[in-house]
Scaffold this motif. Structure first.
Motif, mmCIF file in Angstrom:
data_model
loop_
_atom_site.group_PDB
_atom_site.id
_atom_site.type_symbol
_atom_site.label_atom_id
_atom_site.label_comp_id
_atom_site.label_asym_id
_atom_site.label_seq_id
_atom_site.Cartn_x
_atom_site.Cartn_y
_atom_site.Cartn_z
ATOM 1 N N UNK A 119 2.663 -2.472 14.212
ATOM 2 C CA UNK A 119 3.377 -1.530 13.339
ATOM 3 C C UNK A 119 4.600 -0.969 14.058
ATOM 4 N N UNK A 120 4.453 -0.640 15.347
ATOM 5 C CA UNK A 120 5.598 -0.150 16.132
ATOM 6 C C UNK A 120 6.668 -1.238 16.275
ATOM 7 N N UNK A 121 6.238 -2.499 16.465
ATOM 8 C CA UNK A 121 7.204 -3.596 16.546
ATOM 9 C C UNK A 121 7.978 -3.752 15.248
ATOM 10 N N UNK A 389 3.538 6.976 -1.932
ATOM 11 C CA UNK A 389 3.766 7.948 -0.867
ATOM 12 C C UNK A 389 5.076 8.683 -1.139
ATOM 13 N N UNK A 390 4.986 10.013 -1.232
ATOM 14 C CA UNK A 390 6.158 10.805 -1.591
ATOM 15 C C UNK A 390 6.992 11.216 -0.385
ATOM 16 N N UNK A 391 6.441 11.104 0.819
ATOM 17 C CA UNK A 391 7.146 11.565 2.019
ATOM 18 C C UNK A 391 7.651 10.430 2.891
ATOM 19 N N UNK A 392 7.158 9.205 2.709
ATOM 20 C CA UNK A 392 7.566 8.066 3.523
ATOM 21 C C UNK A 392 8.079 6.954 2.619
ATOM 22 N N UNK A 393 9.099 6.236 3.107
ATOM 23 C CA UNK A 393 9.730 5.200 2.299
ATOM 24 C C UNK A 393 9.477 3.798 2.827
ATOM 25 N N UNK A 394 9.337 3.626 4.131
ATOM 26 C CA UNK A 394 9.158 2.309 4.739
ATOM 27 C C UNK A 394 8.013 2.368 5.748
ATOM 28 N N UNK A 395 7.629 1.181 6.224
ATOM 29 C CA UNK A 395 6.594 1.117 7.255
ATOM 30 C C UNK A 395 7.083 1.756 8.551
ATOM 31 N N UNK A 396 8.395 1.722 8.776
ATOM 32 C CA UNK A 396 8.948 2.401 9.956
ATOM 33 C C UNK A 396 8.662 3.891 9.922
ATOM 34 N N UNK A 397 8.649 4.478 8.731
ATOM 35 C CA UNK A 397 8.313 5.899 8.628
ATOM 36 C C UNK A 397 6.854 6.144 8.992
#
Length: 469
Positions: A119-121, A389-397
């Motif tokens: 996920x971090x990658x 999800x209302x606070x995050x938009x991508x997996x990076x978030x």
């Protein structure tokens, strides 16, 4: 009182039940005399009651029985007699699985940690490869004024601006000067510096999550003309976030430079000290009470440390190539670098195994706890994929908000390390084409990782595994 075997009481006088009015002085004198005698009798001390205790007969000691008991005790010490009923009870007792859970913890931990590392990658490649495209599209919307900016576009603009500002600031620093300055320091001084910056890195991670959330919220409210924000608040949040990103990037620059100097130096004492410094984590984590939330925090921190260590080792190899005039170092030097890199990574993995195994054992946490961590992370990914999800938009978030991955400072450091690619090389069409193909490969790799993460999260969430609260 007892007197001569008979119960004898005090002599009692007649006490008038109700007061009466005396008719003469003689009657009054008699009443007064009776009252005084009654008071005197009531104030007499109670006599002590003495009971005679009968003498107890001394127990008779059977010497033969005593010797028999002594011999039986000695025989029990030599060989425990067989008790069929007691042995049957032991057979019916269920087996204790604590020792097996102790060895299952590293397996379950590794599964969650590597999932968090991937996920971090994905988040790291998002900021390196995809963010320039997203930033260009968001900037076009602002310039053209044809489309309203959504929350994702606002975050892309802020992230892109922060990376540009921080990378421009870091480009003013000569890494070779920092490297030689660090390498000329004394051994114990380098050890202290490395530990100080390690603590500073952890503090910056904790501060960075709040700073990034605050600046995203301020600009989102400003774009949507919310009455809860003001230009002064936006300016303060922006200043705090810019200072944080620059300081955190500098901290990571010193960390990777110290590690680079330790690997390249002829004295292996510094590298051994840096490796053994990881064992301090065992003392600071194992002998403290840990809960579910605290263990989740430690696990995410370990996943971020592993990914950062891999990025640091890649940067060190790249720096050695630059120092060798863009050529691969000699085989002997290359083998030595790979050996010490493997030692550092192996030490980090072993410390994580020991730490998590004993933390779970001493706090009565089952190995299935790490499955719950994995399920929660998969749920976050699926909520973003489904738009819930209302606070995050991508997996990076997710990597930044849930795992605690400092994506922007690490991306700025990576762009700083890649600076020789566009400052020390002549720009020919072959070179530009090669860089473009390399960037496309990184983009395809990022998309493949994102697709694999969504597929794994969907399969994991659809399984029969239930999460107990």
């Amino acid at each position: 009182r007892v007197h001569g075997g008979e119960l004898v009481g005090w002599p009692m006088t007649t006490i008038p039940s109700s007061p009466k009015t005396p008719r003469s002085k003689r009657e009054a004198k008699e009443i007064l005399t009776d009252a005084k005698e009654t008071i005197d009798l009531l104030t007499l001390p109670l006599p002590k009651l003495t009971l005679e205790r009968p003498a107890l007969a001394k127990p008779t000691v059977d010497e033969a029985a005593s010797w028999t008991q002594l011999l039986q005790f000695i025989m029990c010490e030599w060989n425990t007699p067989w008790n069929k009923q007691k042995d049957r009870i032991h057979l019916d007792v269920p087996r204790d699985h604590l020792i097996y859970d102790f060895f299952r913890v590293p397996v379950q931990m590794e599964r969650f940690l590597w999932f968090a590392v991937i996920v971090c990658l994905d988040a790291f490649l998002h900021y390196i490869a995809l963010l320039p495209i997203r930033f260009a599209f968001a900037l076009y919307r602002v310039i053209a004024k044809r489309h309203t900016l959504n929350d994702a576009a606002v975050i892309d603009l802020i992230s892109g601006a922060l990376i540009l500002i921080c990378t421009g600031t870091l480009s003013l620093i000569d890494t070779s000067v920092v490297y030689h300055h660090v390498r000329n320091q004394a051994l114990i001084k380098l050890y202290v510096i490395f530990n100080m910056f390690d603590v500073a890195d952890q503090l910056c991670v904790s501060l960075g999550k709040d700073a990034m959330h605050a600046v995203h919220l301020s600009y989102t409210q400003l774009v949507h003309a919310s009455p809860n924000t003001s230009p002064v608040v936006v300016a303060v949040d922006t200043l705090i976030t810019v200072v944080y990103v620059i300081l955190h990037s500098l901290v990571k620059l010193v960390q990777v430079t110290t590690l680079h100097a330790a690997i390249n130096t002829s004295d292996t004492g510094l590298l051994v000290i840096l490796i053994t410094a990881n064992f301090v984590e065992i003392k600071s984590s194992v002998f403290k009470k840990s809960s579910y939330d605290l263990l989740h925090k430690h696990s995410c921190t370990d996943a971020v440390e592993r990914f950062q260590l891999g990025v640091f080792m890649t940067m060190i190899l790249w720096e050695n190539i630059i120092m060798n005039q863009f050529a691969v170092p000699s085989p002997g030097h290359m083998h030595e670098i790979i050996f010490w890199v493997a030692c550092v990574i192996l030490c980090e993995v072993m410390v994580d195994w020991v730490k998590h195994a004993f933390v779970a054992k001493l706090n009565s946490l089952r190995p299935d706890t790490y499955k719950r961590f994995e399920t929660e992370l998969c749920n976050q990914i699926m909520m973003i994929h489904q738009g819930q999800n209302q606070t995050m938009c991508t997996v990076a978030d997710v990597a930044v908000g849930v795992v605690g991955f400092p994506a922007i400072p690490l991306s700025c450091l990576m762009l700083k390390m890649l600076q020789p690619l566009y400052t020390q090389v002549a720009f020919t069409w072959q070179y530009v084409l090669a860089m473009l193909m390399l960037w496309l490969c990184v983009v395809v790799t990022k998309l493949a990782i994102s697709l694999a993460l969504v597929g794994f999260a969907s399969k994991h969430c659809d399984s029969n595994y239930t999460v107990k609260d």
